[in-house]
Design an enzyme around this catalytic site. Sequence first.
Site, PDB file in Angstrom:
ATOM      1  N   LYS A  85       4.909   1.148  16.093  1.00 50.57           N
ATOM      2  CA  LYS A  85       3.643   2.232  16.612  1.00 50.57           C
ATOM      3  C   LYS A  85       3.828   2.702  18.122  1.00 50.57           C
ATOM      4  O   LYS A  85       2.635   2.113  19.164  1.00 50.57           O
ATOM      5  CB  LYS A  85       2.364   1.429  16.250  1.00 50.57           C
ATOM      6  CG  LYS A  85       2.372   1.024  14.812  1.00 50.57           C
ATOM      7  CD  LYS A  85       0.645   0.641  14.337  1.00 50.57           C
ATOM      8  CE  LYS A  85       0.818   0.568  12.908  1.00 50.57           C
ATOM      9  NZ  LYS A  85       0.982  -0.858  12.271  1.00 50.57           N
ATOM     10  N   ASP A 142       1.345   5.976   2.556  1.00 49.25           N
ATOM     11  CA  ASP A 142       0.977   4.903   2.954  1.00 49.25           C
ATOM     12  C   ASP A 142      -0.744   4.829   2.833  1.00 49.25           C
ATOM     13  O   ASP A 142      -1.237   5.641   3.630  1.00 49.25           O
ATOM     14  CB  ASP A 142       1.330   4.319   4.385  1.00 49.25           C
ATOM     15  CG  ASP A 142       0.488   3.049   4.894  1.00 49.25           C
ATOM     16  OD1 ASP A 142      -0.665   2.785   4.192  1.00 49.25           O
ATOM     17  OD2 ASP A 142       0.750   2.371   6.035  1.00 49.25           O
ATOM     18  N   ASP A 187       1.001  -1.140   0.048  1.00 49.46           N
ATOM     19  CA  ASP A 187       0.017   0.135   0.051  1.00 49.46           C
ATOM     20  C   ASP A 187       0.793   1.219   0.042  1.00 49.46           C
ATOM     21  O   ASP A 187       0.293   2.355   0.380  1.00 49.46           O
ATOM     22  CB  ASP A 187      -0.967  -0.057   1.064  1.00 49.46           C
ATOM     23  CG  ASP A 187      -0.235  -0.233   2.360  1.00 49.46           C
ATOM     24  OD1 ASP A 187       0.984  -0.305   2.607  1.00 49.46           O
ATOM     25  OD2 ASP A 187      -0.849  -0.001   3.529  1.00 49.46           O
TER      26      ASP A 187
HETATM   27  N1  GDD Z   1       0.147 -11.810   3.254  1.00 47.63           N
HETATM   28  C1  GDD Z   1       0.049 -10.988   4.412  1.00 47.63           C
HETATM   29  N2  GDD Z   1      -0.483 -11.471   5.480  1.00 47.63           N
HETATM   30  N3  GDD Z   1       0.117  -9.627   4.315  1.00 47.63           N
HETATM   31  C2  GDD Z   1      -0.377  -9.056   5.491  1.00 47.63           C
HETATM   32  C3  GDD Z   1      -0.700  -9.623   6.674  1.00 47.63           C
HETATM   33  C4  GDD Z   1      -0.770 -10.944   6.655  1.00 47.63           C
HETATM   34  O1  GDD Z   1      -1.023 -11.657   7.862  1.00 47.63           O
HETATM   35  N4  GDD Z   1      -0.834  -8.670   7.582  1.00 47.63           N
HETATM   36  C5  GDD Z   1      -0.547  -7.405   6.813  1.00 47.63           C
HETATM   37  N5  GDD Z   1      -0.309  -7.592   5.389  1.00 47.63           N
HETATM   38  C6  GDD Z   1      -0.087  -6.533   4.216  1.00 47.63           C
HETATM   39  C7  GDD Z   1      -0.962  -5.690   4.362  1.00 47.63           C
HETATM   40  O2  GDD Z   1      -1.780  -6.051   3.162  1.00 47.63           O
HETATM   41  C8  GDD Z   1      -0.099  -4.520   3.781  1.00 47.63           C
HETATM   42  O3  GDD Z   1       0.157  -4.533   2.355  1.00 47.63           O
HETATM   43  C9  GDD Z   1       1.318  -4.885   4.509  1.00 47.63           C
HETATM   44  O4  GDD Z   1       1.251  -5.893   4.847  1.00 47.63           O
HETATM   45  C10 GDD Z   1       1.201  -3.795   5.745  1.00 47.63           C
HETATM   46  O5  GDD Z   1       0.199  -3.794   6.515  1.00 47.63           O
HETATM   47  P1  GDD Z   1      -0.640  -2.435   7.122  1.00 47.63           P
HETATM   48  O6  GDD Z   1      -1.711  -3.034   7.868  1.00 47.63           O
HETATM   49  O7  GDD Z   1      -0.650  -1.490   5.852  1.00 47.63           O
HETATM   50  O8  GDD Z   1       0.427  -2.028   8.136  1.00 47.63           O
HETATM   51  P2  GDD Z   1       0.709  -0.499   8.716  1.00 47.63           P
HETATM   52  O9  GDD Z   1       0.427   0.449   7.482  1.00 47.63           O
HETATM   53  O10 GDD Z   1      -0.430  -0.373   9.916  1.00 47.63           O
HETATM   54  O11 GDD Z   1       2.235  -0.549   9.301  1.00 47.63           O
HETATM   55  C11 GDD Z   1       3.272  -1.010   8.405  1.00 47.63           C
HETATM   56  O12 GDD Z   1       3.738   0.020   7.310  1.00 47.63           O
HETATM   57  C12 GDD Z   1       3.996   1.247   7.990  1.00 47.63           C
HETATM   58  C13 GDD Z   1       4.465   2.020   6.509  1.00 47.63           C
HETATM   59  O13 GDD Z   1       3.428   1.915   5.660  1.00 47.63           O
HETATM   60  C14 GDD Z   1       4.492  -1.334   8.869  1.00 47.63           C
HETATM   61  O14 GDD Z   1       5.419  -1.724   8.447  1.00 47.63           O
HETATM   62  C15 GDD Z   1       4.740  -0.016   9.783  1.00 47.63           C
HETATM   63  O15 GDD Z   1       6.305  -0.487  10.425  1.00 47.63           O
HETATM   64  C16 GDD Z   1       5.342   0.997   8.707  1.00 47.63           C
HETATM   65  O16 GDD Z   1       5.793   2.345   9.079  1.00 47.63           O
HETATM   66 MG    MG Z   2      -0.110   0.372   5.675  1.00 52.03          MG
END
Ligand code: GDD
Ligand code: MG
Length: 297
Positions: free
Chosen positions: A159, A218, A108
């Site tokens: 976080k 993001d 994303d």
């Molecule tokens: N295959 C798979 N399985 N994908 C997953 C799973 C899982 O269990 N859980 C989450 N994802 C995928 C989501 O679809 C997304 O593309 C990505 O992993 C990150 O998940 P998000 O839910 O978007 O995380 P976030 O935005 O809260 O936090 C993450 O992104 C931030 C930056 O964009 C973390 O990596 C943070 O550390 C980072 O700063």
């Molecule tokens: Mg995200």
Amino acid sequence: MDALVLVGGLGTRLRPLTLTRPKQMLPVVDRPMIEHVVGRLGAHGVTRAVLSLGYRPDVFESAYPDGRCAGVELFYAVEPEPLDTAGAIAFAARSAGVADTFIAMNGDVFSDFPLLDLIHAHNASGAAATIALTPVADPSRYGVVVCDPDGRVRAFVEKPPAEQAPSRWINAGMYVVDPSVIDLIPRDRPVSMERETFPTLVEQGRLHAMAHDGFWIDAGTPAAYLEVQMAVADGTHIHPTAKIAPGARIANSVIMDHAEVAAGARVEDAVLLPHSSVEANADVKRAIISPDHHIAV
Ligand code: GDD
Ligand code: MG
């Protein structure tokens, strides 16, 4: 080089839009989010994108039945159950037989981060993994990183409460990873890259980072999903099948396929998803209108 793209999350913050499809299959201006992400990887020399799938893999499979997306070969790695970020990366790498240094990224993320520089920094330092960093005003919804001037990561805190964030540089969700990292990730249980694998690598002094202050979003929340459309469209974008009545006023908005705006309506800083409509004289501002929904006065 292979890139593993995490696209298996439930996208809960974008419900109800994500009740019928993963967030990476939601449209951004003229194509699904995943095509923007994979297209950029392809432009940087990635030849195969391994999609780490969990939630609704069928939506990807039917959109790209020939196994190609934005000119890049796809490999579908479908998890038997959600394995969290590190578990998902390890499962996908093992399924696709990834044996060399690879890119891993959240599906994303939109950015102009210099990926080739990230790969060079990784190769030069000999780190186990090198993560991209971007600065944000409020780091509390991200992974927050502190590093030495030479790029070695001193702390990775996922976080933290806003007042406890040790810096405003955050994990931009793009990594270059040595295949040996896969061996650190236990099989058959959920493992978080951010809460488990990265902190372990920090303790071992084997996690590096590279910072870049550029375009970065993001797209995983409604506000960010709106913002990314504005950034990609850079002005108003109207799909050829959309119907805009004479006298409707559209400013800085994205009007997708088969959307309709009636006479006297005003649409500003907004996104009309496919087949949505805005009635005569209605006023829509800073909003995302769901597919098939109708806005009345
Ligand atoms: N295959 C798979 N399985 N994908 C997953 C799973 C899982 O269990 N859980 C989450 N994802 C995928 C989501 O679809 C997304 O593309 C990505 O992993 C990150 O998940 P998000 O839910 O978007 O995380 P976030 O935005 O809260 O936090 C993450 O992104 C931030 C930056 O964009 C973390 O990596 C943070 O550390 C980072 O700063
Ligand atoms: Mg995200």
